[in-house]
Design a protein around this motif. Structure first.
Motif, PDB file in Angstrom:
ATOM      1  N   ARG A 187       0.898  -1.122   0.076  1.00  0.00           N
ATOM      2  CA  ARG A 187       0.040   0.070   0.077  1.00  0.00           C
ATOM      3  C   ARG A 187       0.947   1.258  -0.200  1.00  0.00           C
ATOM      4  NH1 ARG A 187      -5.711   1.316   0.096  1.00  0.00           N
ATOM      5  NH2 ARG A 187      -6.056   3.571   0.864  1.00  0.00           N
ATOM      6  N   SER A 188       2.013   1.157   0.685  1.00  0.00           N
ATOM      7  CA  SER A 188       2.924   2.500   0.798  1.00  0.00           C
ATOM      8  C   SER A 188       3.804   2.657  -0.428  1.00  0.00           C
ATOM      9  CB  SER A 188       3.618   2.233   2.035  1.00  0.00           C
ATOM     10  OG  SER A 188       4.518   1.246   1.779  1.00  0.00           O
ATOM     11  N   GLY A 193       8.578   1.986   6.753  1.00  0.00           N
ATOM     12  CA  GLY A 193       7.672   2.675   7.605  1.00  0.00           C
ATOM     13  C   GLY A 193       8.458   3.442   8.552  1.00  0.00           C
ATOM     14  N   GLU A 194       9.601   3.420   8.705  1.00  0.00           N
ATOM     15  CA  GLU A 194      10.654   4.503   9.357  1.00  0.00           C
ATOM     16  C   GLU A 194      10.492   5.832   8.807  1.00  0.00           C
ATOM     17  OE1 GLU A 194      11.452   1.463   8.656  1.00  0.00           O
ATOM     18  OE2 GLU A 194      12.278   0.337  10.310  1.00  0.00           O
ATOM     19  N   ASP A 195      10.423   5.920   7.431  1.00  0.00           N
ATOM     20  CA  ASP A 195      10.549   7.102   6.722  1.00  0.00           C
ATOM     21  C   ASP A 195       9.203   7.801   6.306  1.00  0.00           C
ATOM     22  OD1 ASP A 195      13.372   6.366   6.355  1.00  0.00           O
ATOM     23  OD2 ASP A 195      13.021   5.231   4.739  1.00  0.00           O
ATOM     24  N   VAL A 196       8.215   7.132   6.765  1.00  0.00           N
ATOM     25  CA  VAL A 196       6.787   7.603   6.440  1.00  0.00           C
ATOM     26  C   VAL A 196       6.345   8.447   7.619  1.00  0.00           C
ATOM     27  CG1 VAL A 196       4.391   7.206   6.069  1.00  0.00           C
ATOM     28  CG2 VAL A 196       6.156   5.611   5.097  1.00  0.00           C
ATOM     29  N   PRO A 197       6.163   9.846   7.545  1.00  0.00           N
ATOM     30  CA  PRO A 197       5.705  10.617   8.674  1.00  0.00           C
ATOM     31  C   PRO A 197       4.411  10.025   9.370  1.00  0.00           C
ATOM     32  CG  PRO A 197       5.951  11.696   6.402  1.00  0.00           C
ATOM     33  CD  PRO A 197       6.079  10.512   6.112  1.00  0.00           C
ATOM     34  N   ALA A 198       4.413  10.445  10.453  1.00  0.00           N
ATOM     35  CA  ALA A 198       3.347   9.953  11.461  1.00  0.00           C
ATOM     36  C   ALA A 198       2.074  10.567  10.937  1.00  0.00           C
ATOM     37  CB  ALA A 198       3.552  10.136  13.043  1.00  0.00           C
ATOM     38  N   ASP A 199       2.141  11.640  10.162  1.00  0.00           N
ATOM     39  CA  ASP A 199       0.809  12.315   9.900  1.00  0.00           C
ATOM     40  C   ASP A 199       0.493  11.861   8.547  1.00  0.00           C
ATOM     41  OD1 ASP A 199       2.727  13.753   8.501  1.00  0.00           O
ATOM     42  OD2 ASP A 199       2.004  15.642   9.168  1.00  0.00           O
ATOM     43  N   ASP A 200       0.677  10.883   7.984  1.00  0.00           N
ATOM     44  CA  ASP A 200       0.588  10.410   6.604  1.00  0.00           C
ATOM     45  C   ASP A 200      -0.869   9.310   6.664  1.00  0.00           C
ATOM     46  OD1 ASP A 200       0.456   8.217   4.557  1.00  0.00           O
ATOM     47  OD2 ASP A 200       2.266   9.323   3.747  1.00  0.00           O
ATOM     48  N   PRO A 201      -1.722   9.696   6.022  1.00  0.00           N
ATOM     49  CA  PRO A 201      -3.066   9.142   6.019  1.00  0.00           C
ATOM     50  C   PRO A 201      -2.911   7.338   5.949  1.00  0.00           C
ATOM     51  CG  PRO A 201      -3.232  10.833   4.336  1.00  0.00           C
ATOM     52  CD  PRO A 201      -1.664  10.689   4.892  1.00  0.00           C
ATOM     53  N   ILE A 202      -1.784   6.940   5.602  1.00  0.00           N
ATOM     54  CA  ILE A 202      -1.642   5.533   5.377  1.00  0.00           C
ATOM     55  C   ILE A 202      -1.670   4.715   7.005  1.00  0.00           C
ATOM     56  CG2 ILE A 202       0.953   5.259   5.698  1.00  0.00           C
ATOM     57  CD1 ILE A 202       0.716   3.009   3.574  1.00  0.00           C
ATOM     58  N   TRP A 203      -1.380   5.528   8.037  1.00  0.00           N
ATOM     59  CA  TRP A 203      -1.100   4.879   9.280  1.00  0.00           C
ATOM     60  C   TRP A 203      -2.708   4.826   9.955  1.00  0.00           C
ATOM     61  CZ3 TRP A 203       2.959   2.572  10.124  1.00  0.00           C
ATOM     62  CH2 TRP A 203       4.106   3.202   9.688  1.00  0.00           C
ATOM     63  N   ARG A 204      -3.738   5.689   9.379  1.00  0.00           N
ATOM     64  CA  ARG A 204      -5.015   5.471   9.859  1.00  0.00           C
ATOM     65  C   ARG A 204      -5.449   4.286   9.046  1.00  0.00           C
ATOM     66  NH1 ARG A 204      -9.141   7.633  13.645  1.00  0.00           N
ATOM     67  NH2 ARG A 204     -10.932   6.528  12.773  1.00  0.00           N
ATOM     68  N   VAL A 235       7.279   0.226  14.147  1.00  0.00           N
ATOM     69  CA  VAL A 235       6.784   1.396  13.796  1.00  0.00           C
ATOM     70  C   VAL A 235       5.340   1.324  14.666  1.00  0.00           C
ATOM     71  CG1 VAL A 235       7.933   1.880  11.682  1.00  0.00           C
ATOM     72  CG2 VAL A 235       5.711   0.453  11.818  1.00  0.00           C
ATOM     73  N   PHE A 236       5.034   1.040  15.722  1.00  0.00           N
ATOM     74  CA  PHE A 236       4.081   0.493  16.121  1.00  0.00           C
ATOM     75  C   PHE A 236       3.626   2.093  16.775  1.00  0.00           C
ATOM     76  CE2 PHE A 236       1.674   0.101  20.402  1.00  0.00           C
ATOM     77  CZ  PHE A 236       0.713  -0.489  19.927  1.00  0.00           C
ATOM     78  N   ASP A 237       4.354   2.919  17.150  1.00  0.00           N
ATOM     79  CA  ASP A 237       3.995   4.460  17.653  1.00  0.00           C
ATOM     80  C   ASP A 237       3.334   5.150  16.790  1.00  0.00           C
ATOM     81  OD1 ASP A 237       5.052   3.810  20.335  1.00  0.00           O
ATOM     82  OD2 ASP A 237       6.733   4.831  19.990  1.00  0.00           O
ATOM     83  N   LYS A 238       3.314   4.779  15.306  1.00  0.00           N
ATOM     84  CA  LYS A 238       2.968   5.592  14.461  1.00  0.00           C
ATOM     85  C   LYS A 238       1.434   5.344  14.093  1.00  0.00           C
ATOM     86  CE  LYS A 238       7.188   7.029  12.052  1.00  0.00           C
ATOM     87  NZ  LYS A 238       7.794   6.999  10.809  1.00  0.00           N
ATOM     88  N   TYR A 239       0.822   4.078  14.572  1.00  0.00           N
ATOM     89  CA  TYR A 239      -0.594   3.951  14.359  1.00  0.00           C
ATOM     90  C   TYR A 239      -1.187   3.396  15.533  1.00  0.00           C
ATOM     91  CZ  TYR A 239       1.174  -1.033  14.252  1.00  0.00           C
ATOM     92  OH  TYR A 239       2.013  -2.171  14.270  1.00  0.00           O
TER      93      TYR A 239
END
Length: 288
Positions: A187-188, A193-204, A235-239
């Protein structure tokens, strides 16, 4: 002194790790430092797999080979294992006597084999854990295991939650098709995952998919705590906040406030679980 060597075999890579310590008890394994390690691609041919693993051990762990009959290999791998015989459709192996073959190739070392999610469960919860702990590992697929009052549940030893049918985009599909680490990676667009910002919609999006299966499992397994392992634990903290919010909203109220956490030290979690599992098994053999 008996040595323990741990092997984590997944669909794409195999990590061999030796931890430092004398290990007079399993509790010592939870904090043992890594002594040495090597990682190789996982061969999908059975004979090649045995050959590559044996060569990697001989080249990188020479002390282990000096007296193999005294030493123990603990292998965590995907698939179903019965008496050291492995069947894993993901690698195309059916009734593969992996424990016997690897032991022979290593000169008689004792080889213990168990499903990687079950071994991960042993390592995810400390020995003094009380209650019902559900371990969910997110990698190429989705695996799980259950710890009940400090003991691995044998009743749920063959649980394969990644294959439960869950509604997604208006149709029933297997949970791991959209909630595994592989699904996230696709999907990404191949991003780390380490390079994807925490506010990216993919985490939701990912939390929605992960929650879809968890809300099905909660009323059946009734865990007090869920520990996430595998690639997505890193990357658990991001989602995590999305996941807690969605589960709290959609799950059956008595189980909706389940505790979530990522496994400690995700990179080595399965190998460490393998060490704990092996030490426990050797204790039981000595008692018998």
């Amino acid at each position: 002194m008996r040595q323990f060597l741990t092997i984590d075999t997944g669909g794409t890579k195999t990590r061999i790790v030796q931890f430092a310590g004398d290990f007079s008890s399993p509790s010592e394994a939870y904090a043992a430092p890594v002594l040495r390690e090597v990682e190789i691609p996982t061969p999908h041919d059975k004979s090649e797999y045995i050959l590559e693993i044996t060569n990697a051990i001989k080249q990188n762990f020479p002390d282990f080979i000096k007296s193999p009959e005294e030493n123990v290999v603990i292998l965590a791998t995907l698939g179903q294992i019965t008496n050291g015989i492995l069947t894993t459709l993901r690698l195309g192996w059916v009734d593969f006597p992996i424990a016997k073959n690897l032991s022979n190739a290593l000169g008689g070392a004792k080889v213990l084999v168990e499903n990687d999610a079950k071994i991960g469960t042993v390592g995810a919860f400390p020995p003094d854990f009380r209650g019902r702990g559900l371990f969910i590992t997110l990698g190429t697929g989705i695996g799980a295991g259950m710890m009940i009052d400090g003991e691995l549940s044998h009743d749920l030893a063959r649980t394969e939650p990644g294959h439960i049918a869950v509604e997604h985009d208006g149709k029933l599909v297997e949970w791991e098709d959209f909630a595994s680490a592989k699904a996230w990676f696709e999907r990404s667009g191949g991003r780390r995952g380490e390079d994807v910002p925490a506010d990216d919609p993919i985490w939701r999006w990912y939390a929605e998919g992960l929650a879809a299966g968890i809300v099905v499992l909660l009323p059946v397994l009734y865990p007090d705590k869920i520990v996430i392992g595998g690639r997505m634990a890193e990357v658990f903290d991001k989602y995590a906040d999305y996941l807690r919010e969605i589960v709290a909203e959609r799950a059956w109220p008595p189980v909706a406030r389940v505790e979530f956490a990522a496994v400690s030290d995700p990179h080595y979690a399965t190998n460490r679980g393998a060490l704990v599992f092996g030490l426990r098994q050797m204790e039981k053999m000595n008692e018998d």
